[in-house]
Every structure is written in structure tokens, then in C-alpha cells.
Design a protein around this motif. Structure first.
Motif, short mmCIF file in Angstrom:
data_model
loop_
_atom_site.label_atom_id
_atom_site.label_comp_id
_atom_site.label_asym_id
_atom_site.label_seq_id
_atom_site.Cartn_x
_atom_site.Cartn_y
_atom_site.Cartn_z
N ALA A 2 61.53 -32.82 34.82
CA ALA A 2 60.58 -31.73 34.58
C ALA A 2 59.96 -31.86 33.19
CB ALA A 2 61.29 -30.40 34.71
N GLY A 3 58.67 -31.69 33.13
CA GLY A 3 57.99 -31.71 31.85
C GLY A 3 57.78 -33.09 31.26
N GLU A 4 58.03 -34.12 32.03
CA GLU A 4 57.88 -35.48 31.51
C GLU A 4 56.41 -35.77 31.30
OE1 GLU A 4 58.85 -40.00 32.90
OE2 GLU A 4 60.31 -38.45 33.35
N ARG A 5 56.08 -36.33 30.13
CA ARG A 5 54.69 -36.62 29.79
C ARG A 5 54.49 -38.10 29.51
NH1 ARG A 5 54.12 -32.65 24.97
NH2 ARG A 5 56.20 -33.48 24.71
N ASN A 6 55.24 -38.95 30.13
CA ASN A 6 55.17 -40.38 29.89
C ASN A 6 53.89 -40.94 30.51
OD1 ASN A 6 55.51 -43.11 29.65
ND2 ASN A 6 57.57 -43.14 30.44
N SER A 7 53.04 -41.51 29.69
CA SER A 7 51.80 -42.11 30.19
C SER A 7 51.85 -43.63 30.12
CB SER A 7 50.60 -41.59 29.38
OG SER A 7 50.73 -41.96 28.03
N ASN A 8 53.02 -44.18 29.80
CA ASN A 8 53.17 -45.63 29.73
C ASN A 8 53.09 -46.23 31.13
OD1 ASN A 8 53.62 -45.42 27.00
ND2 ASN A 8 55.83 -45.43 27.20
N GLN A 13 52.42 -54.91 37.42
CA GLN A 13 52.28 -53.91 38.48
C GLN A 13 53.48 -54.00 39.42
OE1 GLN A 13 48.67 -54.32 40.71
NE2 GLN A 13 48.90 -52.35 41.70
N GLY A 14 54.05 -52.85 39.75
CA GLY A 14 55.19 -52.81 40.66
C GLY A 14 56.54 -52.87 39.97
N ALA A 15 56.56 -53.00 38.66
CA ALA A 15 57.83 -53.12 37.93
C ALA A 15 58.41 -51.76 37.53
CB ALA A 15 57.63 -53.98 36.68
N GLY A 16 57.67 -50.70 37.71
CA GLY A 16 58.09 -49.38 37.27
C GLY A 16 59.42 -48.93 37.86
N LYS A 17 59.61 -49.14 39.15
CA LYS A 17 60.85 -48.72 39.80
C LYS A 17 62.05 -49.45 39.21
CE LYS A 17 62.95 -48.18 44.35
NZ LYS A 17 62.79 -48.40 45.78
N GLY A 18 61.92 -50.74 39.00
CA GLY A 18 63.00 -51.53 38.41
C GLY A 18 63.30 -51.12 36.98
N LEU A 19 62.25 -50.80 36.21
CA LEU A 19 62.45 -50.36 34.83
C LEU A 19 63.14 -49.01 34.78
CD1 LEU A 19 59.06 -51.49 33.26
CD2 LEU A 19 61.32 -52.45 32.82
#
Length: 68
Positions: A2-8, A13-19
Motif C-alpha cells: 500500500a502506498g508504494e510509489r516506485n517508478s523504477n 523487460q520481463g525481469a521485474g517479477k524475478g527482481l
């Protein structure tokens, strides 16, 4: 969270889940709890360990002759 403001966005592409998985795995290993109610220092420690782990992985790949 909740309230997360991460714009990184990940450089690959596609590495977000693993990170994200790596982030929570490391937080668990060091006993940290992530979230907006934590200090920058607490959350930043996890980021530091993530960077260290990714550098170690890249070094292993280079040592074995694999391109990264």
C-alpha cells in the motif's frame, strides 16, 4: 504494498517479477521487513544486498566465459 510509489523499471523487460522475488528472498535472509513504514536505511539495506548478489552473479558468468 500500500502506498508504494516506485517508478523504477527494470533495464530488461520481463525481469521485474524475478527482481521482486530476489528482493523478498534477501529481506527474509537478513531478517528485514520491507514497507513504507520502514526507514530508508532498512529498505536500502535490502537494495544493497541485491546489488551485491547481482554483481557476484555477473562475476561468476564472466569467470566461466559466459556473456552477460
Amino acid at each position: 504494498m500500500a502506498g508504494e510509489r516506485n517508478s523504477n523499471t527494470p533495464a530488461v523487460q520481463g525481469a521485474g517479477k524475478g527482481l521482486d522475488q530476489l528482493k523478498y528472498e534477501i529481506a527474509n535472509e537478513i531478517g528485514a521487513t520491507l514497507g513504507g513504514d520502514r526507514t530508508s536505511r532498512e529498505n536500502g539495506t535490502v537494495g544493497g544486498y541485491m546489488t551485491k548478489r547481482m554483481v557476484q552473479f555477473a562475476e561468476q558468468q564472466l569467470k566461466s566465459g559466459q556473456r552477460i
